[in-house]
Write a protein that holds these residues in place. Structure first.
Motif, PDB file in Angstrom:
ATOM      1  N   TRP A  68     -20.317 -69.182  29.289  1.00  0.00           N
ATOM      2  CA  TRP A  68     -20.703 -70.133  30.339  1.00  0.00           C
ATOM      3  C   TRP A  68     -19.812 -69.919  31.564  1.00  0.00           C
ATOM      4  CZ3 TRP A  68     -24.447 -74.095  30.158  1.00  0.00           C
ATOM      5  CH2 TRP A  68     -24.429 -75.003  31.208  1.00  0.00           C
ATOM      6  N   GLY A  69     -20.439 -69.749  32.735  1.00  0.00           N
ATOM      7  CA  GLY A  69     -19.681 -69.596  33.963  1.00  0.00           C
ATOM      8  C   GLY A  69     -19.748 -70.846  34.807  1.00  0.00           C
ATOM      9  N   ALA A  70     -20.606 -70.828  35.829  1.00  0.00           N
ATOM     10  CA  ALA A  70     -20.782 -72.005  36.681  1.00  0.00           C
ATOM     11  C   ALA A  70     -22.060 -72.768  36.345  1.00  0.00           C
ATOM     12  CB  ALA A  70     -20.797 -71.594  38.150  1.00  0.00           C
ATOM     13  N   GLY A  71     -22.830 -72.277  35.388  1.00  0.00           N
ATOM     14  CA  GLY A  71     -24.048 -72.979  34.978  1.00  0.00           C
ATOM     15  C   GLY A  71     -25.186 -72.886  35.969  1.00  0.00           C
ATOM     16  N   THR A  72     -25.230 -71.803  36.775  1.00  0.00           N
ATOM     17  CA  THR A  72     -26.257 -71.697  37.818  1.00  0.00           C
ATOM     18  C   THR A  72     -27.420 -70.786  37.434  1.00  0.00           C
ATOM     19  OG1 THR A  72     -25.046 -69.901  38.888  1.00  0.00           O
ATOM     20  CG2 THR A  72     -24.578 -72.126  39.647  1.00  0.00           C
ATOM     21  N   SER A  73     -27.466 -70.312  36.198  1.00  0.00           N
ATOM     22  CA  SER A  73     -28.532 -69.383  35.807  1.00  0.00           C
ATOM     23  C   SER A  73     -29.874 -70.099  35.756  1.00  0.00           C
ATOM     24  CB  SER A  73     -28.212 -68.748  34.456  1.00  0.00           C
ATOM     25  OG  SER A  73     -28.092 -69.738  33.458  1.00  0.00           O
ATOM     26  N   LEU A  74     -30.946 -69.307  35.857  1.00  0.00           N
ATOM     27  CA  LEU A  74     -32.286 -69.871  36.029  1.00  0.00           C
ATOM     28  C   LEU A  74     -33.233 -69.587  34.867  1.00  0.00           C
ATOM     29  CD1 LEU A  74     -32.638 -68.936  39.793  1.00  0.00           C
ATOM     30  CD2 LEU A  74     -32.536 -71.263  38.873  1.00  0.00           C
ATOM     31  N   GLU A  75     -32.847 -68.750  33.933  1.00  0.00           N
ATOM     32  CA  GLU A  75     -33.756 -68.411  32.827  1.00  0.00           C
ATOM     33  C   GLU A  75     -33.163 -68.780  31.467  1.00  0.00           C
ATOM     34  OE1 GLU A  75     -36.750 -67.632  33.112  1.00  0.00           O
ATOM     35  OE2 GLU A  75     -36.977 -66.927  35.166  1.00  0.00           O
ATOM     36  N   GLY A  76     -32.302 -69.792  31.447  1.00  0.00           N
ATOM     37  CA  GLY A  76     -31.753 -70.270  30.183  1.00  0.00           C
ATOM     38  C   GLY A  76     -30.730 -69.352  29.558  1.00  0.00           C
ATOM     39  N   HIS A  77     -30.056 -68.524  30.362  1.00  0.00           N
ATOM     40  CA  HIS A  77     -29.115 -67.543  29.828  1.00  0.00           C
ATOM     41  C   HIS A  77     -28.007 -68.166  28.983  1.00  0.00           C
ATOM     42  CE1 HIS A  77     -30.789 -66.060  33.610  1.00  0.00           C
ATOM     43  NE2 HIS A  77     -30.578 -64.833  33.213  1.00  0.00           N
ATOM     44  N   ALA A  78     -27.513 -69.347  29.394  1.00  0.00           N
ATOM     45  CA  ALA A  78     -26.319 -69.908  28.768  1.00  0.00           C
ATOM     46  C   ALA A  78     -26.628 -71.091  27.858  1.00  0.00           C
ATOM     47  CB  ALA A  78     -25.332 -70.333  29.858  1.00  0.00           C
ATOM     48  N   LEU A  79     -27.860 -71.212  27.431  1.00  0.00           N
ATOM     49  CA  LEU A  79     -28.237 -72.320  26.562  1.00  0.00           C
ATOM     50  C   LEU A  79     -28.104 -71.926  25.089  1.00  0.00           C
ATOM     51  CD1 LEU A  79     -31.361 -73.715  28.449  1.00  0.00           C
ATOM     52  CD2 LEU A  79     -28.960 -74.391  28.659  1.00  0.00           C
ATOM     53  N   ALA A  80     -27.617 -72.863  24.307  1.00  0.00           N
ATOM     54  CA  ALA A  80     -27.413 -72.632  22.865  1.00  0.00           C
ATOM     55  C   ALA A  80     -28.722 -72.918  22.138  1.00  0.00           C
ATOM     56  CB  ALA A  80     -26.287 -73.523  22.350  1.00  0.00           C
ATOM     57  N   GLY A 110     -32.637 -63.936  30.192  1.00  0.00           N
ATOM     58  CA  GLY A 110     -32.376 -65.098  29.353  1.00  0.00           C
ATOM     59  C   GLY A 110     -33.359 -65.135  28.207  1.00  0.00           C
ATOM     60  N   PHE A 111     -33.944 -66.322  27.977  1.00  0.00           N
ATOM     61  CA  PHE A 111     -35.094 -66.354  27.061  1.00  0.00           C
ATOM     62  C   PHE A 111     -36.344 -66.782  27.811  1.00  0.00           C
ATOM     63  CE2 PHE A 111     -33.542 -70.694  26.820  1.00  0.00           C
ATOM     64  CZ  PHE A 111     -34.671 -71.467  26.703  1.00  0.00           C
ATOM     65  N   GLY A 112     -36.172 -67.173  29.095  1.00  0.00           N
ATOM     66  CA  GLY A 112     -37.323 -67.576  29.886  1.00  0.00           C
ATOM     67  C   GLY A 112     -38.308 -66.452  30.114  1.00  0.00           C
ATOM     68  N   LYS A 113     -37.815 -65.199  30.233  1.00  0.00           N
ATOM     69  CA  LYS A 113     -38.706 -64.059  30.455  1.00  0.00           C
ATOM     70  C   LYS A 113     -38.687 -63.077  29.284  1.00  0.00           C
ATOM     71  CE  LYS A 113     -39.209 -64.127  35.435  1.00  0.00           C
ATOM     72  NZ  LYS A 113     -39.159 -63.386  36.711  1.00  0.00           N
ATOM     73  N   LEU A 114     -38.225 -63.552  28.148  1.00  0.00           N
ATOM     74  CA  LEU A 114     -38.127 -62.676  26.982  1.00  0.00           C
ATOM     75  C   LEU A 114     -39.478 -62.085  26.601  1.00  0.00           C
ATOM     76  CD1 LEU A 114     -35.898 -61.764  24.973  1.00  0.00           C
ATOM     77  CD2 LEU A 114     -36.677 -63.589  23.458  1.00  0.00           C
ATOM     78  N   GLY A 115     -40.532 -62.880  26.700  1.00  0.00           N
ATOM     79  CA  GLY A 115     -41.848 -62.426  26.283  1.00  0.00           C
ATOM     80  C   GLY A 115     -42.457 -61.351  27.168  1.00  0.00           C
ATOM     81  N   LEU A 116     -41.815 -61.051  28.295  1.00  0.00           N
ATOM     82  CA  LEU A 116     -42.336 -60.034  29.212  1.00  0.00           C
ATOM     83  C   LEU A 116     -41.619 -58.695  29.080  1.00  0.00           C
ATOM     84  CD1 LEU A 116     -42.493 -62.436  32.265  1.00  0.00           C
ATOM     85  CD2 LEU A 116     -44.496 -61.339  31.237  1.00  0.00           C
ATOM     86  N   MET A 118     -23.592 -63.060  19.360  1.00  0.00           N
ATOM     87  CA  MET A 118     -23.340 -63.132  20.792  1.00  0.00           C
ATOM     88  C   MET A 118     -24.613 -63.511  21.542  1.00  0.00           C
ATOM     89  SD  MET A 118     -20.216 -62.566  21.623  1.00  0.00           S
ATOM     90  CE  MET A 118     -18.673 -62.007  20.902  1.00  0.00           C
ATOM     91  N   ASN A 119     -24.663 -64.764  21.983  1.00  0.00           N
ATOM     92  CA  ASN A 119     -25.783 -65.289  22.763  1.00  0.00           C
ATOM     93  C   ASN A 119     -27.134 -64.910  22.148  1.00  0.00           C
ATOM     94  OD1 ASN A 119     -26.756 -66.862  24.835  1.00  0.00           O
ATOM     95  ND2 ASN A 119     -26.556 -65.307  26.407  1.00  0.00           N
ATOM     96  N   PRO A 120     -27.366 -65.295  20.914  1.00  0.00           N
ATOM     97  CA  PRO A 120     -28.606 -64.887  20.236  1.00  0.00           C
ATOM     98  C   PRO A 120     -29.851 -65.467  20.902  1.00  0.00           C
ATOM     99  CG  PRO A 120     -27.452 -66.549  18.966  1.00  0.00           C
ATOM    100  CD  PRO A 120     -26.527 -66.152  20.075  1.00  0.00           C
ATOM    101  N   GLY A 121     -30.959 -64.719  20.771  1.00  0.00           N
ATOM    102  CA  GLY A 121     -32.244 -65.181  21.283  1.00  0.00           C
ATOM    103  C   GLY A 121     -32.501 -64.813  22.726  1.00  0.00           C
ATOM    104  N   LYS A 122     -31.634 -63.975  23.318  1.00  0.00           N
ATOM    105  CA  LYS A 122     -31.774 -63.607  24.725  1.00  0.00           C
ATOM    106  C   LYS A 122     -31.948 -62.097  24.863  1.00  0.00           C
ATOM    107  CE  LYS A 122     -30.256 -67.849  25.118  1.00  0.00           C
ATOM    108  NZ  LYS A 122     -28.863 -68.137  25.478  1.00  0.00           N
ATOM    109  N   VAL A 123     -32.665 -61.670  25.861  1.00  0.00           N
ATOM    110  CA  VAL A 123     -32.755 -60.295  26.367  1.00  0.00           C
ATOM    111  C   VAL A 123     -33.483 -59.318  25.437  1.00  0.00           C
ATOM    112  CG1 VAL A 123     -31.521 -58.291  27.325  1.00  0.00           C
ATOM    113  CG2 VAL A 123     -30.649 -60.611  27.710  1.00  0.00           C
TER     114      VAL A 123
END
Length: 458
Positions: free
Chosen positions: A69-81, A417-423, A448-453
């Motif tokens: 977690w950095g500043a919490g400014t990501s837009l595709e759910g990168h830092a969500l558990a 993140g996981f917002g565009k994972l399906g693409l 490490m940050n499972p469910g992303k990328v």
């Protein structure tokens, strides 16, 4: 919640810098966009690479995920558990460790923000160039391969990160890159971790490339009769070899929102904000060439801001555009999406996107860093109306598909993140599975940050 044994072991590492309160966990379960995820089991605030390494060993021993977690400014759910775990907030690792002006390098900790770094550099004659708009943390910017308004001249994080210190899932600490301007010694591990979104390891130090502060700066705002005229002017500017430091597009809806929010009086028509950096003589030539190009494309006004105050006001308004657009529809939320296309297909991509949004029944102002083919749509929805959210998500999906059809990418700077994972499969094909294989090799327990990328791990 964590069981007693893991919790006790974690508290032994962090003491009162371990938080399990509902308020702090909820604070670290938020996203800048409507992308939503789960609640972390705990939040920790490390102060050193050694603590992060101890945390990674704890994670492996107890099979509990870690999410940076950095500043919490990501837009595709990168830092969500997404499935619980521990959020690693780097706010206490925000130091400038070393400035090497003779090499134009700086070594920093990941929690330092880009604005704080440039404040530290203000007396050196140097600057850190990457400007994503938000005052993001440098570790987060590296992890998401961020770019922004100045990427057209100075490059993205990919171009400006020279080396990293990374803690792997095993707890091993590795250092990538050197102080040399280039290297052909083996795999480029720095590039591998830049853009990995915390799925391969946690970044605890960065060595960044700096640039000289320009001797002269000129900023212009130009109004155009149509979107296509403004975008065609951008294409001509880049194809002629002009190198603006920034060239930003705002459609009429964005201009209206910025006028109201930032007390501007820009004409309610598509606008380009252009900035040139350089020596005074060369700058005058660039300005003259751009002035002629803008006139050829029907610019109705071309106002130059030479004074720092005027430039700062214009760019502050541009950086506030997201908040301005939110304020234009009180109570609404935004689904923010971006794509990037080859510069030759930019006009087609923007026009087709505008037509798609206009037919959808929801509001979606368009703006972006069009000098490198990257633009954004801020899709406004009423959170009490699920049909609007579905419409916005369908629009975002079609934007990504359109970008791929035109030879572009599903995201130019926001990340996956996981917002565009399906693409990802549509863009990368079999190469996406290779990414998954790299993830499995470095993080065999998928901590490490499972469910992303990458593809879903077993």
């Amino acid at each position: 919640m964590l069981d007693d044994a893991p919790l006790t072991a974690l508290r032994a590492i962090f003491g009162d810098r371990l938080a399990v309160s509902a308020a702090i966990r909820t604070e670290h379960a938020q996203s800048e966009s409507l992308v939503a995820g789960g609640l972390p089991d705990a939040v920790v605030f490390p102060r050193s690479t050694e603590e992060v390494a101890a945390l990674a060993r704890w994670s492996t021993a107890h099979r509990i995920p870690l999410i940076g977690w950095g500043a919490g400014t990501s837009l595709e759910g990168h830092a969500l558990a997404l499935a619980g775990g521990v959020v690693v907030d780097f706010r206490d690792m925000a130091a400038v460790l070393e400035i090497r002006p003779e090499d134009r390098l700086v070594r920093v900790q990941p929690g330092l923000t880009r604005e704080a770094l440039n404040t530290e550099l203000r007396t050196t004659g140097l600057m850190f160039s990457v400007d994503p708009g938000a005052n993001a943390s440098l570790g987060g910017m590296a992890a998401t391969r961020a770019s922004g308004t100045t990427a057209v001249r100075y490059g993205t994080m990919r171009d400006n990160v020279r080396g990293l210190t990374v803690v792997l899932a095993s707890g091993e600490v590795i250092r990538t890159g050197t102080g040399a301007p280039k290297s052909s010694a083996g795999y480029d591990l720095t590039a591998l971790f830049v853009g990995s979104e915390g799925t391969l390891g946690l970044i605890t130090e960065l060595t960044l490339k700096l640039h000289g502060q320009p001797e002269a700066v000129m900023t212009a705002v130009a109004a155009f009769p149509t979107v296509s005229a403004a975008v065609d002017c951008v294409i001509a500017t880049m194809q002629m070899g002009l190198t603006p430091a920034r060239i930003e597009f705002l459609d009429a809806d964005t201009v209206a929102a910025c006028n109201a929010y930032s007390s501007l009086t820009l004409p309610l028509s598509p606008q380009l904000l252009v900035e040139f950096h350089g020596h005074p003589e060369g700058l005058a030539e660039d300005v003259a060439r751009f002035r002629a190009l803008a006139a050829d494309h029907g610019a109705e006004g071309l106002d130059w801001a030479e004074k720092q105050e005027a430039r700062t006001r214009l760019w502050a308004a541009r950086h506030s555009a997201y908040r301005a657009i939110l304020a234009s529809r009180p109570g609404a939320k935004a689904i923010v999406t971006d794509v990037c296309v080859p510069i030759s297909r930019l006009a087609q991509a923007v026009e087709e996107t505008r037509a798609d949004i206009a037919a959808s029944g929801i509001t979606g102002p368009i703006l972006g860093h069009v000098g490198d083919g990257n633009f954004h749509a801020i899709l406004m929805v009423d959170p009490s109306r699920p049909d609007e959210a579905r419409t916005a998500k369908d629009l975002a999906h079609r934007m990504a598909e359109r970008s791929l059809r035109l030879g572009g990418t599903i995201t130019g700077e926001h990340g996956v993140g996981f917002g565009k994972l399906g693409l990802m499969a549509a863009e990368h094909g079999a190469a996406w599975q290779v990414m998954g294989a790299v993830k499995a090799a470095l993080d065999p327990f998928n901590l490490m940050n499972p469910g992303k990328v990458v593809p879903r791990q077993p």
